[in-house]
Motif scaffolding. Sequence first.
Motif, PDB file in Angstrom:
ATOM      1  N   PRO A   1       0.842  -1.197   0.000  1.00  0.00           N
ATOM      2  CA  PRO A   1       0.000   0.000   0.000  1.00  0.00           C
ATOM      3  C   PRO A   1       0.874   1.243   0.000  1.00  0.00           C
ATOM      4  O   PRO A   1       1.980   1.238   0.544  1.00  0.00           O
ATOM      5  CB  PRO A   1      -0.779  -0.126   1.314  1.00  0.00           C
ATOM      6  CG  PRO A   1       0.141  -0.898   2.213  1.00  0.00           C
ATOM      7  CD  PRO A   1       0.912  -1.839   1.330  1.00  0.00           C
ATOM      8  N   THR A   2       0.396   2.310  -0.624  1.00  0.00           N
ATOM      9  CA  THR A   2       1.127   3.576  -0.531  1.00  0.00           C
ATOM     10  C   THR A   2       1.072   4.067   0.921  1.00  0.00           C
ATOM     11  O   THR A   2       0.105   3.801   1.638  1.00  0.00           O
ATOM     12  CB  THR A   2       0.507   4.639  -1.456  1.00  0.00           C
ATOM     13  OG1 THR A   2      -0.898   4.756  -1.167  1.00  0.00           O
ATOM     14  CG2 THR A   2       0.687   4.255  -2.913  1.00  0.00           C
ATOM     15  N   THR A   3       2.127   4.784   1.338  1.00  0.00           N
ATOM     16  CA  THR A   3       2.153   5.344   2.694  1.00  0.00           C
ATOM     17  C   THR A   3       2.200   6.868   2.576  1.00  0.00           C
ATOM     18  O   THR A   3       1.182   7.507   2.374  1.00  0.00           O
ATOM     19  CB  THR A   3       3.337   4.791   3.493  1.00  0.00           C
ATOM     20  OG1 THR A   3       4.579   5.105   2.812  1.00  0.00           O
ATOM     21  CG2 THR A   3       3.232   3.284   3.656  1.00  0.00           C
ATOM     22  N   THR A   4       3.389   7.444   2.669  1.00  0.00           N
ATOM     23  CA  THR A   4       3.563   8.869   2.385  1.00  0.00           C
ATOM     24  C   THR A   4       4.596   8.989   1.276  1.00  0.00           C
ATOM     25  O   THR A   4       5.440   8.098   1.106  1.00  0.00           O
ATOM     26  CB  THR A   4       4.059   9.642   3.621  1.00  0.00           C
ATOM     27  OG1 THR A   4       5.398   9.220   3.931  1.00  0.00           O
ATOM     28  CG2 THR A   4       3.141   9.410   4.816  1.00  0.00           C
ATOM     29  N   PRO A   5       4.579  10.083   0.501  1.00  0.00           N
ATOM     30  CA  PRO A   5       5.582  10.235  -0.555  1.00  0.00           C
ATOM     31  C   PRO A   5       7.006  10.153  -0.011  1.00  0.00           C
ATOM     32  O   PRO A   5       7.861   9.515  -0.634  1.00  0.00           O
ATOM     33  CB  PRO A   5       5.281  11.624  -1.131  1.00  0.00           C
ATOM     34  CG  PRO A   5       3.840  11.862  -0.829  1.00  0.00           C
ATOM     35  CD  PRO A   5       3.595  11.189   0.483  1.00  0.00           C
ATOM     36  N   GLU A   6       7.237  10.767   1.139  1.00  0.00           N
ATOM     37  CA  GLU A   6       8.592  10.768   1.716  1.00  0.00           C
ATOM     38  C   GLU A   6       9.040   9.351   2.044  1.00  0.00           C
ATOM     39  O   GLU A   6      10.153   8.921   1.678  1.00  0.00           O
ATOM     40  CB  GLU A   6       8.626  11.632   2.979  1.00  0.00           C
ATOM     41  CG  GLU A   6       8.365  13.112   2.743  1.00  0.00           C
ATOM     42  CD  GLU A   6       6.891  13.471   2.761  1.00  0.00           C
ATOM     43  OE1 GLU A   6       6.590  14.678   2.728  1.00  0.00           O
ATOM     44  OE2 GLU A   6       6.033  12.541   2.787  1.00  0.00           O
ATOM     45  N   GLU A   7       8.174   8.602   2.724  1.00  0.00           N
ATOM     46  CA  GLU A   7       8.539   7.242   3.139  1.00  0.00           C
ATOM     47  C   GLU A   7       8.729   6.327   1.936  1.00  0.00           C
ATOM     48  O   GLU A   7       9.669   5.527   1.887  1.00  0.00           O
ATOM     49  CB  GLU A   7       7.467   6.676   4.068  1.00  0.00           C
ATOM     50  CG  GLU A   7       7.403   7.353   5.434  1.00  0.00           C
ATOM     51  CD  GLU A   7       6.251   6.835   6.267  1.00  0.00           C
ATOM     52  OE1 GLU A   7       5.649   5.812   5.877  1.00  0.00           O
ATOM     53  OE2 GLU A   7       5.924   7.456   7.295  1.00  0.00           O
ATOM     54  N   ASP A   8       7.821   6.442   0.966  1.00  0.00           N
ATOM     55  CA  ASP A   8       7.906   5.543  -0.198  1.00  0.00           C
ATOM     56  C   ASP A   8       9.134   5.855  -1.055  1.00  0.00           C
ATOM     57  O   ASP A   8       9.813   4.943  -1.541  1.00  0.00           O
ATOM     58  CB  ASP A   8       6.622   5.631  -1.026  1.00  0.00           C
ATOM     59  CG  ASP A   8       5.427   4.992  -0.311  1.00  0.00           C
ATOM     60  OD1 ASP A   8       5.643   4.252   0.668  1.00  0.00           O
ATOM     61  OD2 ASP A   8       4.282   5.246  -0.725  1.00  0.00           O
ATOM     62  N   LEU A   9       9.432   7.130  -1.254  1.00  0.00           N
ATOM     63  CA  LEU A   9      10.636   7.492  -2.017  1.00  0.00           C
ATOM     64  C   LEU A   9      11.899   7.025  -1.310  1.00  0.00           C
ATOM     65  O   LEU A   9      12.837   6.517  -1.948  1.00  0.00           O
ATOM     66  CB  LEU A   9      10.688   9.001  -2.236  1.00  0.00           C
ATOM     67  CG  LEU A   9      10.031   9.517  -3.519  1.00  0.00           C
ATOM     68  CD1 LEU A   9       9.929  11.033  -3.488  1.00  0.00           C
ATOM     69  CD2 LEU A   9      10.784   9.054  -4.761  1.00  0.00           C
ATOM     70  N   LYS A  10      11.938   7.168  -0.004  1.00  0.00           N
ATOM     71  CA  LYS A  10      13.104   6.722   0.757  1.00  0.00           C
ATOM     72  C   LYS A  10      13.279   5.220   0.641  1.00  0.00           C
ATOM     73  O   LYS A  10      14.399   4.716   0.470  1.00  0.00           O
ATOM     74  CB  LYS A  10      12.961   7.130   2.223  1.00  0.00           C
ATOM     75  CG  LYS A  10      14.176   6.777   3.070  1.00  0.00           C
ATOM     76  CD  LYS A  10      14.020   7.264   4.501  1.00  0.00           C
ATOM     77  CE  LYS A  10      15.244   6.895   5.343  1.00  0.00           C
ATOM     78  NZ  LYS A  10      15.099   7.340   6.753  1.00  0.00           N
ATOM     79  N   ALA A  11      12.163   4.481   0.710  1.00  0.00           N
ATOM     80  CA  ALA A  11      12.233   3.027   0.604  1.00  0.00           C
ATOM     81  C   ALA A  11      12.702   2.591  -0.784  1.00  0.00           C
ATOM     82  O   ALA A  11      13.432   1.603  -0.929  1.00  0.00           O
ATOM     83  CB  ALA A  11      10.865   2.423   0.906  1.00  0.00           C
TER      84      ALA A  11
END
Length: 549
Positions: free
Chosen positions: A536-546
């Motif tokens: 699932p998508t989370t936040t843009p910051e968290e997903d980009l970092k991952a």
Amino acid sequence: MFCYQCEQTAQGTGCTAFGVCGKDPEVASLQDLLVYLLEGIGQYMTRARRNGLQDREIDHFALEALFATLTNVDFDPQQLAERIKKANKIKERAQALYEESCRKQGLAPENLEGPARFVVQENWDTSEMVRRGEAFSLEKDIESLGEEIAGAKHCVLYGLKGIAAYAHHARILGKEDQKLYDFFYETLDFLTRNNYSLEELLSKALEVGKWNLKAMELLDNGHVERFGHPQPTPVRITPKAGKAIVVSGHDLVDLEALLQQTQGKGINIYTHGEMLPAHGYPGLKKYPHLVGNYGSAWQNQQREFDAFPGAILMTTNCIQKPRESYKDRIFTCGPVGWPGVVHISDRDFSPVIEKALSLPGFEQDEPEKSITVGFARNAVLSVAPKVIEAVKQGKIKHFFLIGGCDGAKPGRNYYTQFAQMVPQDCVILTLACGKYRFNKLDFGTIEGIPRLLDVGQCNDAYSAIQIALALSEAFGVGVNELPLSLILSWYEQKAVAILLTLLHLGIKNIRLGPSMPAFVKPAVYNVLKEQFNLLPTTTPEEDLKAILG
């Protein structure tokens, strides 16, 4: 009523009093009855086709009728009642075909149960059909099969609805495949069973993905043969002075017919929503009165159509309840319907043209602004060597496919924020109406390559897949090893079918949002997480970092 086939479903669990999409209990019940009759047609046609008999009229009706039950397609009870009556006659025709096939084989017909035996009586009015349809609601599956199994079954059904939409469009362009029809009927027949294992339902869902890829390929071939390969093309997004018609939905054949019928009449034609990619096709952009794109995605149409000073044509799905302010100047065609709205059934768009000529249109030109579309597989792969070299030199670090269906539910600003946060050394591919979250922003270029590449409509996921496969071949790695991440938004059943196609192809690490489908229950999601790392998508910051570290 009970419906949870779209992303916006009430409370994230299901609409029970009135559909968030505008569907009322009457329409919901009629759609459930129509699906039940189509399953009966599937029972007979599966067996008839095994014995070598086919009937294109039945094939074509079944596709369009199932398409009519997608989200935001047919809201007209009378139109649905007519479909139900025709479905009953088509089922009788399918039964006769099956019995004929048995006679030719010297076999006794099977004693089929369930939908095959159900008969719509000639004296039933719409209210009686509504009452009868209540017996075939999705809740009945949930009661008899349990939430997990019923949800997996409904995932198969929704994927099949997506196939019906794409195969219907392809058929209009003259592209059909007998094996695809075979699978379509076999799956309708499969849905009549009363016992399943989770494993066989998930296997069937991935098979739906496989055949959806075929349907999208047929549609892609039909578009290219009819209109040529899309080319990078600037599209005006501000109005021009003059009489006007705006066309929304997905059907490029309807748009072509309208363009032909409005030549020399002094009417400017605008696209809306998923029709935006039409401007990239040589066979459509050759019409000088196809002047630009108006507005944005489907969920904004009430406000945008209210302000539009011309006639409106809705093709395929995406219609919302028309406001009274424009109800007398909106028209539907194809599988689309709304009570009290004039329906065009034969592509004679004279009523639309007459209405446009009677309306003021835009009084003056607005300052010209444009965006660029047309980066389908042929256009992207023509510069593939340049792209590959930029990757090898470290000038392009990563590719993001950010796209899918847009919607009105809060949380979709995630996609805007994500696109804006993508580093400058990365390229964004986009498709479907989710692009409207960011497609009017300036992302610049890398070595002359636009950082934002608009691949096209939702069905142009086929083009995006071909681009990914070509890049994987060029780099000598699997698709999952490419510097490519998929950030997808979903809303309705075509998006479900595309997701199943990606999973069928073994593509992993897809991020899906803004919420997971209500019919994907924990046991099903756990399997998808384990096998494909569906996230699932989370936040843009968290997903980009991952993704990028």
